[in-house]
Design a protein around this motif. Structure first.
Motif: not given
Length: 286
Positions: A160-184
């Motif tokens: 369901y973390v992966a499916e949030a990428v599909f259907w609930t992008p707002a849940a993945l905005l940076p905040g407590p418990g959510v971080a982003w990294q550059l891959v390429d």
């Protein structure tokens, strides 16, 4: 002889009634799970602004600019309706069944996917959540009942973390418990931490930010040895449509051993609708 037949008939009827009540208990649990997750929708969500993307890797900024339009209320809970195919076999013999399903997604708290599938006279129905897997054959015979253990919880969390990428992008905005990294240059990685669990998911985006594919290492026993271990999982996203300010894929193909010779896309979904349930106070203001 008549007495034996009567006893057998009574036993069959009793077992059938017991199974029916068991199945109804599952239905009731499904409805309770749907309601619990829907209630997690923020009552007064912030609206999307590009300033929320400051400090994110460039592919992640592209992803959010594409999937959320400026001014959109940042709803984090979605109800997704879908049809499609669900594979009950393997790569060599997929044994696809026609599928209809409804999913409530509330990352990072949980999800429920309630489905029914058929192939010819064969019918399978049931549900998946972060707590259980429960499926029934022909609506009466329990054929899969799993969950309630750390392996299931960890595997479901990856899903369901992966499916949030599909259907609930707002849940993945940076905040407590959510971080982003550059891959390429076209790939960003989101890392979600919740209640002692951690899941990293890679998102490949097009030049316009449209997410093309999602991949991650999933804790799973979908392997010949039936042993839980980390193994590649992922899928492809396409046919995007707008739903209340969110631009989301309406076709998803996903499966085990993603990007390997053993990849088996057992899940092929065609989304018919995405809704963002409102809390009761918003639906019926005084």
């Amino acid at each position: 002889m008549k007495i034996v037949f009567l006893i057998l008939l009574i036993l069959v009827v009793a077992v059938t009634i017991a199974l029916w009540f068991w199945r109804q208990a599952d239905h009731n649990a499904d409805q309770a799970a749907m309601a619990r997750l829907a209630a997690l929708q923020p009552a007064s969500p912030q609206r999307f602004d590009l300033s929320l993307l400051e400090g994110l890797p460039e592919p992640a900024r592209r992803y959010f600019r594409y999937t959320i339009q400026p001014g959109t209320p940042l709803y984090t809970v979605a109800r997704i309706s879908m049809t499609g195919k669900f594979g009950m076999g393997n790569r060599e013999s997929p044994e696809y069944m026609d599928m209809q399903a409804t999913q409530m997604l509330a990352m990072p708290e949980g999800f429920i996917w309630k489905m029914s599938a058929s192939r010819g006279a064969l019918r399978v129905s049931g549900s998946d959540t972060e707590q259980w897997t429960r499926f029934w054959l022909m609506g009466l015979l329990p054929v899969a009942r799993m969950g309630g253990d750390p392996d299931h919880t960890r595997s479901a969390f990856g899903r369901y973390v992966a499916e949030a990428v599909f259907w609930t992008p707002a849940a993945l905005l940076p905040g407590p418990g959510v971080a982003w990294q550059l891959v390429d240059v076209n790939t960003a990685r989101v890392i979600v931490r919740h209640e002692g669990m951690e899941q990293a998911v890679n998102v490949v985006v097009a030049e316009d930010g449209r997410p093309l594919q999602v991949s991650f290492d999933r804790w799973s026993n979908a392997n010949p040895e039936k042993v839980h271990r980390l193994q590649p999982f992922g899928g492809y996203l396409s046919e995007f449509q707008e739903f209340e300010g969110f631009v989301l894929p309406t076709r998803v193909e996903a499966g085990n051993f993603f990007a390997t010779d053993d990849y088996f896309p057992f899940f092929i979904a065609e989304v018919t609708d995405v809704e963002f349930p409102r809390p009761a106070a918003m639906m019926h203001p005084e």
